[in-house]
Design an enzyme around this catalytic site. Structure first.
Site, PDB file in Angstrom:
ATOM      1  N   HIS A 168     -44.296  11.865  24.298  1.00  0.00           N
ATOM      2  CA  HIS A 168     -45.069  10.828  23.604  1.00  0.00           C
ATOM      3  C   HIS A 168     -44.506  10.752  22.196  1.00  0.00           C
ATOM      4  CE1 HIS A 168     -48.133  10.928  26.826  1.00  0.00           C
ATOM      5  NE2 HIS A 168     -47.771  12.205  26.904  1.00  0.00           N
ATOM      6  N   HIS A 228     -49.981  10.241  34.173  1.00  0.00           N
ATOM      7  CA  HIS A 228     -50.456  11.614  34.003  1.00  0.00           C
ATOM      8  C   HIS A 228     -51.499  11.878  35.089  1.00  0.00           C
ATOM      9  CE1 HIS A 228     -48.506  11.235  30.189  1.00  0.00           C
ATOM     10  NE2 HIS A 228     -48.969  12.373  29.701  1.00  0.00           N
ATOM     11  N   GLU A 253     -53.245  17.211  35.328  1.00  0.00           N
ATOM     12  CA  GLU A 253     -53.143  18.087  34.155  1.00  0.00           C
ATOM     13  C   GLU A 253     -54.477  18.814  34.029  1.00  0.00           C
ATOM     14  OE1 GLU A 253     -52.803  16.016  30.396  1.00  0.00           O
ATOM     15  OE2 GLU A 253     -51.974  17.765  29.348  1.00  0.00           O
ATOM     16  N   ASP A 284     -45.726  16.702  23.529  1.00  0.00           N
ATOM     17  CA  ASP A 284     -46.039  16.367  22.132  1.00  0.00           C
ATOM     18  C   ASP A 284     -45.529  17.492  21.238  1.00  0.00           C
ATOM     19  OD1 ASP A 284     -47.980  13.935  22.523  1.00  0.00           O
ATOM     20  OD2 ASP A 284     -48.660  15.462  23.942  1.00  0.00           O
TER      21      ASP A 284
HETATM   22  N1  HPA Z   1     -52.076  14.275  28.336  1.00  0.00           N
HETATM   23  C1  HPA Z   1     -52.776  13.147  28.239  1.00  0.00           C
HETATM   24  N2  HPA Z   1     -52.619  12.282  27.247  1.00  0.00           N
HETATM   25  C2  HPA Z   1     -51.708  12.540  26.322  1.00  0.00           C
HETATM   26  C3  HPA Z   1     -50.947  13.686  26.364  1.00  0.00           C
HETATM   27  C4  HPA Z   1     -51.138  14.598  27.433  1.00  0.00           C
HETATM   28  O1  HPA Z   1     -50.505  15.662  27.579  1.00  0.00           O
HETATM   29  N3  HPA Z   1     -50.144  13.647  25.274  1.00  0.00           N
HETATM   30  C5  HPA Z   1     -50.397  12.505  24.622  1.00  0.00           C
HETATM   31  N4  HPA Z   1     -51.361  11.826  25.235  1.00  0.00           N
HETATM   32 ZN    ZN Z   2     -48.161  13.691  28.227  1.00  0.00          ZN
END
Ligand code: HPA
Ligand code: ZN
Length: 326
Positions: A18, A196, A199, A278
């Site tokens: 990101h 995503h 996670e 990030d």
């Molecule tokens: N997960 C979800 N949203 C996000 C992430 C992440 O790891 N990094 C930046 N936005």
């Molecule tokens: Zn991410």
């Protein structure tokens, strides 16, 4: 340690980054001053002190606060250029980066400003640093699908400057199915899709990403391992997982890097890759992520090469460009 030096020298592709998450505290304060933005933090050290997260939402709160200093085309250029010059030191030769337009539109920063600055840096990086790139527009899943659809409309004048679409931000309670219409439209328009999933969210969200959104990749995907049928499906489809070890550690997706599942993923036939997510917030760029894995897991040379190759295979590059890197 010869694996460490191999990992350093290896040409790399980064598929999960990101760009707003590469905003270092020093640049936050520089841009705050340049743009006369008031920050909730007195100095660099107190901002850094806020980088202790116990889950995804903890991080997102700081992430959105940090990016509030991004206002001009030059800001987006400076941000992206800083990332590119940093990862060149890690021998990165290809990047596929996300940006979060809705977070900037909310502050009155237009798509022309965002895309203009990011792309100007990416083009210069291609010319001067030899780093090829793709740009992925990511929708914020805590906002409505109508907001995503509106953003997709706004993006139409920039259609040629966007290579794919993603989905990020708060996962729990915001399943992929919430965005079925907008991703159907993206697919109709011929774009690549990566979201995503898994996670913090359950395996069901990964199933939805596959079956409803017809994704080309999964970002993270850790919790897919809880479902054997899902693992078999991901392996059979040859789906790339963009795994982010230091991110997983900082957001408490794993308790300890020694328990990180990336080698188990490879053993199960999953196409895992190594990425930073990030880097300004999670303690390291892609090279640091490789180093952390080597220091905490019994990684073999073959597994190291496999991880590196998986990234080029999963990249949205044409076949000849991929082959040049493999
Ligand atoms: N997960 C979800 N949203 C996000 C992430 C992440 O790891 N990094 C930046 N936005
Ligand atoms: Zn991410």
């Amino acid at each position: 340690h010869s694996l460490l030096s191999l990992a350093e020298r290896m040409p790399k592709a980064e598929l999960h980054l990101h760009i707003e998450g590469s905003l270092e505290p020093e640049l936050v304060f520089q841009l705050a001053e340049r743009n006369q933005v008031k920050l909730a933090y007195a100095d660099i050290d107190s901002l850094r002190a806020a980088y202790a997260f116990s889950n995804l939402q903890d991080f997102l709160d700081v992430y959105y606060a940090g990016m509030s200093v991004l206002l001009t085309e030059q800001d987006f250029f400076d941000l992206t250029w800083a990332y590119l010059t940093r990862v060149q030191q890690d021998n990165v030769v290809h990047v596929e980066i996300f940006f979060d337009p809705q977070a900037h539109l909310e502050r009155g920063v237009g798509l022309d400003v965002q895309i203009g600055g990011i792309r100007r840096a990416l083009e210069q990086g291609k010319r001067e640093l030899g780093i090829s790139f793709r740009l992925i527009l990511s929708f914020l899943r805590h906002l409505s699908e109508d907001s995503a659809l509106e953003t997709l409309e706004l993006a139409q004048p920039f259609a040629e400057q966007i290579d794919g679409f993603g989905l990020d931000s708060s996962e729990r309670g915001h399943p992929p199915s919430k965005f079925a219409r907008v991703f159907a439209r993206c697919q109709q328009l011929g774009y690549k899709i990566t979201v995503h999933a898994g996670e913090e969210g359950p395996p069901e969200y990964v199933w939805e990403a596959l079956d409803l959104l017809k994704v080309d990749r999964i970002d993270h995907g850790n919790r897919a391992l809880e479902d054997d049928a899902l693992v078999r499906r991901l392996a059979a489809d040859g789906l790339t997982l963009t795994v982010c070890p230091l991110s997983n550690l900082k957001l408490c997706v794993v308790d300890d890097l020694r328990q990180h599942p990336i080698l188990r993923m490879l053993d199960l036939g999953l196409k895992a890759t190594v990425n930073s997510d990030d880097p300004a917030y999670f303690g390291g760029y892609i090279g640091d992520n490789y180093r952390a894995l080597i220091e905490h897991l019994p990684l073999t040379r073959e597994q190291l090469y496999q991880l590196g190759r998986n990234a080029f295979e999963g990249a949205w590059l044409d076949e000849p460009s991929k082959q040049r890197h493999l």
